[in-house]
Each structure stands twice: as structure tokens, then as C-alpha cells.
Design an enzyme around this catalytic site. Structure first.
Site, PDB file in Angstrom:
ATOM      1  N   GLY A  76       3.133 -22.318  33.943  1.00 30.58           N
ATOM      2  CA  GLY A  76       4.558 -22.312  34.260  1.00 30.58           C
ATOM      3  C   GLY A  76       5.156 -23.658  34.616  1.00 30.58           C
ATOM      4  N   ARG A 127       3.603  -3.017  20.412  1.00 28.51           N
ATOM      5  CA  ARG A 127       4.329  -4.238  20.792  1.00 28.51           C
ATOM      6  C   ARG A 127       5.776  -3.953  21.160  1.00 28.51           C
ATOM      7  NH1 ARG A 127       1.456  -8.866  19.960  1.00 28.51           N
ATOM      8  NH2 ARG A 127      -0.189  -8.719  18.413  1.00 28.51           N
ATOM      9  N   ARG A 187       2.539 -14.036  23.983  1.00 28.19           N
ATOM     10  CA  ARG A 187       2.576 -12.746  23.292  1.00 28.19           C
ATOM     11  C   ARG A 187       3.410 -12.905  22.028  1.00 28.19           C
ATOM     12  NH1 ARG A 187      -1.191  -9.669  24.107  1.00 28.19           N
ATOM     13  NH2 ARG A 187       0.001  -7.935  23.264  1.00 28.19           N
ATOM     14  N   ILE A 188       2.947 -12.267  20.978  1.00 33.84           N
ATOM     15  CA  ILE A 188       3.763 -12.233  19.751  1.00 33.84           C
ATOM     16  C   ILE A 188       4.658 -11.013  19.820  1.00 33.84           C
ATOM     17  CG2 ILE A 188       3.642 -11.953  17.240  1.00 33.84           C
ATOM     18  CD1 ILE A 188       1.166 -13.700  17.289  1.00 33.84           C
ATOM     19  N   ASN A 235      12.609 -21.287  22.531  1.00 36.10           N
ATOM     20  CA  ASN A 235      11.195 -21.548  22.810  1.00 36.10           C
ATOM     21  C   ASN A 235      10.983 -23.056  22.849  1.00 36.10           C
ATOM     22  OD1 ASN A 235       8.369 -20.987  23.093  1.00 36.10           O
ATOM     23  ND2 ASN A 235       8.098 -21.479  20.915  1.00 36.10           N
ATOM     24  N   HIS A 245       7.866 -25.723  21.997  1.00 32.64           N
ATOM     25  CA  HIS A 245       6.591 -25.749  21.279  1.00 32.64           C
ATOM     26  C   HIS A 245       6.066 -27.191  21.276  1.00 32.64           C
ATOM     27  CE1 HIS A 245       3.670 -24.515  18.224  1.00 32.64           C
ATOM     28  NE2 HIS A 245       3.921 -25.663  17.631  1.00 32.64           N
ATOM     29  N   ASP A 295       7.353 -19.770  15.320  1.00 29.91           N
ATOM     30  CA  ASP A 295       7.578 -21.229  15.385  1.00 29.91           C
ATOM     31  C   ASP A 295       8.423 -21.747  14.218  1.00 29.91           C
ATOM     32  OD1 ASP A 295       5.961 -21.234  17.650  1.00 29.91           O
ATOM     33  OD2 ASP A 295       4.145 -21.650  16.513  1.00 29.91           O
ATOM     34  N   GLU A 313       8.315 -32.460  27.488  1.00 29.95           N
ATOM     35  CA  GLU A 313       8.809 -31.074  27.523  1.00 29.95           C
ATOM     36  C   GLU A 313       9.660 -30.858  28.773  1.00 29.95           C
ATOM     37  OE1 GLU A 313       6.014 -27.902  26.683  1.00 29.95           O
ATOM     38  OE2 GLU A 313       4.622 -29.296  25.753  1.00 29.95           O
TER      39      GLU A 313
HETATM   40  C1  GRF Z   1       3.636 -25.825  26.787  1.00 30.51           C
HETATM   41  O1  GRF Z   1       2.933 -26.861  26.148  1.00 30.51           O
HETATM   42  C2  GRF Z   1       4.629 -25.210  25.843  1.00 30.51           C
HETATM   43  O2  GRF Z   1       5.158 -26.113  24.921  1.00 30.51           O
HETATM   44  C3  GRF Z   1       3.787 -24.188  25.119  1.00 30.51           C
HETATM   45  O3  GRF Z   1       2.924 -23.682  26.088  1.00 30.51           O
HETATM   46  C4  GRF Z   1       2.731 -24.639  27.118  1.00 30.51           C
HETATM   47  C5  GRF Z   1       3.123 -23.980  28.384  1.00 30.51           C
HETATM   48  O4  GRF Z   1       2.876 -24.787  29.497  1.00 30.51           O
HETATM   49  N1  GRF Z   1       4.626 -23.209  24.485  1.00 30.51           N
HETATM   50  P1  GRF Z   1       3.514 -24.395  30.897  1.00 30.51           P
HETATM   51  O5  GRF Z   1       3.034 -22.975  31.210  1.00 30.51           O
HETATM   52  O6  GRF Z   1       4.994 -24.480  30.773  1.00 30.51           O
HETATM   53  O7  GRF Z   1       2.953 -25.384  31.874  1.00 30.51           O
END
Ligand code: GRF
Length: 217
Positions: A14, A67, A93-94, A109, A111, A147, A176
Site C-alpha cells: 500500500g 469473479r 485480482r483480475i 491503475n 503499473h 494493462d 509512482e
Molecule cells: C506498484 O509497483 C504498482 O505499480 C503495482 O503494484 C505495486 C504496488 O505497490 N501495480 P504498493 O502496494 O503501492 O506499495
């Protein structure tokens, strides 16, 4: 003006969720974290959110018949908290097609690659194995294809000769944490729109603002 209510979906650490919570503490930030949902009861991020005074909900995926039933339970929790934008942040989860359809244009999202390169899992190792000299992260609208939704913004970092998947992941993660709160701000300000050609326009920001670039090792 009322702040945009954001729901964050996590499965683990998180840290992106924490970056959003931190950003939302600023009085002038136009969004608030209304709920954090985890499918994993003991995900470390749940405790982080709890300590920050954010509402949390655990929706276990185990024991659900399929799902879509799980997706609808997550959605019901989000709607009970008035969530207007859902931010996936390490949610492992997908979805069934129902979820991205239901939250169409309200679901993003982050990624850890420069999409459309390196989809799926272990993407930092994929980048190293491909020999690319630059990688990064992407925030995109979520569509039913994994994605593959319209790209809103990216951050780029170098891939160094001696990088491991872990060292590259750490470098990307720092970006990020800058990029995700920035994009949520733009969405809350009503700046982000997708054109018919699938390209995302962010209005009223300086040219180039949707690409962050870090040269830090
Ligand atoms: C991050 O690298 C994000 O891009 C990917 O999963 C990871 C999650 O990290 N989708 P965190 O739980 O936010 O630390």
C-alpha cells in the site's frame, strides 16, 4: 468545492495508497480518500490506512462463487462510501468484465512499466531481460483488457547496467509516488478526458506535464 471521493483498492504493502493519503492531507488537494478496500485481511496497507484514520473494508476473494460476485461486493462497499473514482494500487485480482464496465471512466491503475511495454507480472525483470535503457510507470484508465487502457501520464527512469528487479522497482516506485497523486489531482480538477481515438488529453497543464522524468540512480 466538494472534494472528489476516491476509493483505493489494495492487496499488499500500500505505498501508493499511502502516497495518495499523504497528498490528500493538503487543504488544497481536490480529492479525499473515502475508503480503502483490500481483498487480503492482513495486507500491511490496511493497517497504514487505519492509522491514518481512513475507512477500510476487507472483501475476501476466497469463498466467492465467481469473479463477478466478488467484484459486485467490492463495488457495493465503494458505493456505500460514495466513491466517485476508484484507484487501483497494487490490487492483485483480475476483474470480471462487469467491474471495469460499471466503473468505466471512473477507474484508474498504476503499473510499473512504460506501457504498452511489459504487461502483467514481474515487469521490472521483463524490462531488464529486454535490455531497455529506460523504464518507468504508467497511470491509465482501466478497461477490460489487462494493462491496456488509455494512458493518462507516465514517469520515466533509467535502467542501469547493474540493476536487479528490486533496485529497478525501487527507482520506479519513487516516481509512482509522485505520479499517482498528480493524476488524481488532475482528474478531480476535471482536466482529464479521453478522445474518440483513445488518446487522453489533460487540459490546462503545462506542455509535457504528463511525463515525469527522473535521472536519479
Ligand atoms: C506498484 O509497483 C504498482 O505499480 C503495482 O503494484 C505495486 C504496488 O505497490 N501495480 P504498493 O502496494 O503501492 O506499495
Amino acid at each position: 468545492m466538494a472534494k472528489l471521493k476516491v476509493g483505493v483498492l489494495i492487496s499488499g504493502r500500500g505505498s501508493n495508497m499511502a502516497a495518495l493519503i499523504e497528498a490528500a492531507k493538503a487543504a488544497d488537494y481536490p480529492a479525499e480518500i473515502a475508503l480503502v478496500v483490500s481483498n487480503v485481511a492482513d495486507a500491511p496497507g490496511v493497517a497504514v490506512a487505519g492509522r491514518a484514520g481512513i475507512a477500510t473494508a476487507i472483501v475476501p476473494h476466497r469463498g466467492q462463487p465467481d469473479r463477478e460476485t466478488f467484484d459486485r461486493a467490492v463495488s457495493a462497499a465503494l458505493e456505500r462510501h460514495g466513491v466517485e473514482l476508484v484507484a487501483l494500487a497494487g490490487f492483485l485480482r483480475i476483474f470480471s468484465p462487469w467491474f471495469p464496465e460499471h466503473w468505466k471512466d471512473r477507474l484508474i491503475n498504476i503499473h510499473p512499466s512504460l506501457l504498452p511495454a511489459f504487461k502483467g507480472l514481474h515487469v521490472q525483470q521483463q524490462a531488464i531481460d529486454a535490455g531497455v535503457r529506460v523504464s518507468g510507470c504508467t497511470v491509465h484508465w482501466v478497461t477490460p483488457d489487462l494493462d491496456a487502457g488509455p494512458i493518462i501520464a507516465q514517469a520515466a527512469v533509467p535502467v542501469l547496467a547493474d540493476d536487479t528487479a528490486d533496485s529497478l522497482a525501487a527507482r520506479i516506485l519513487r516516481q509512482e509516488h509522485r505520479l499517482y497523486p498528480q493524476v488524481v489531482r488532475w482528474i478531480a480538477e476535471g482536466r482529464v478526458a479521453t478522445a474518440q481515438d483513445g488518446r487522453v488529453r489533460v487540459s490546462g497543464v503545462p506542455a509535457g506535464a504528463t511525463l515525469l522524468f527522473s535521472t536519479e540512480p
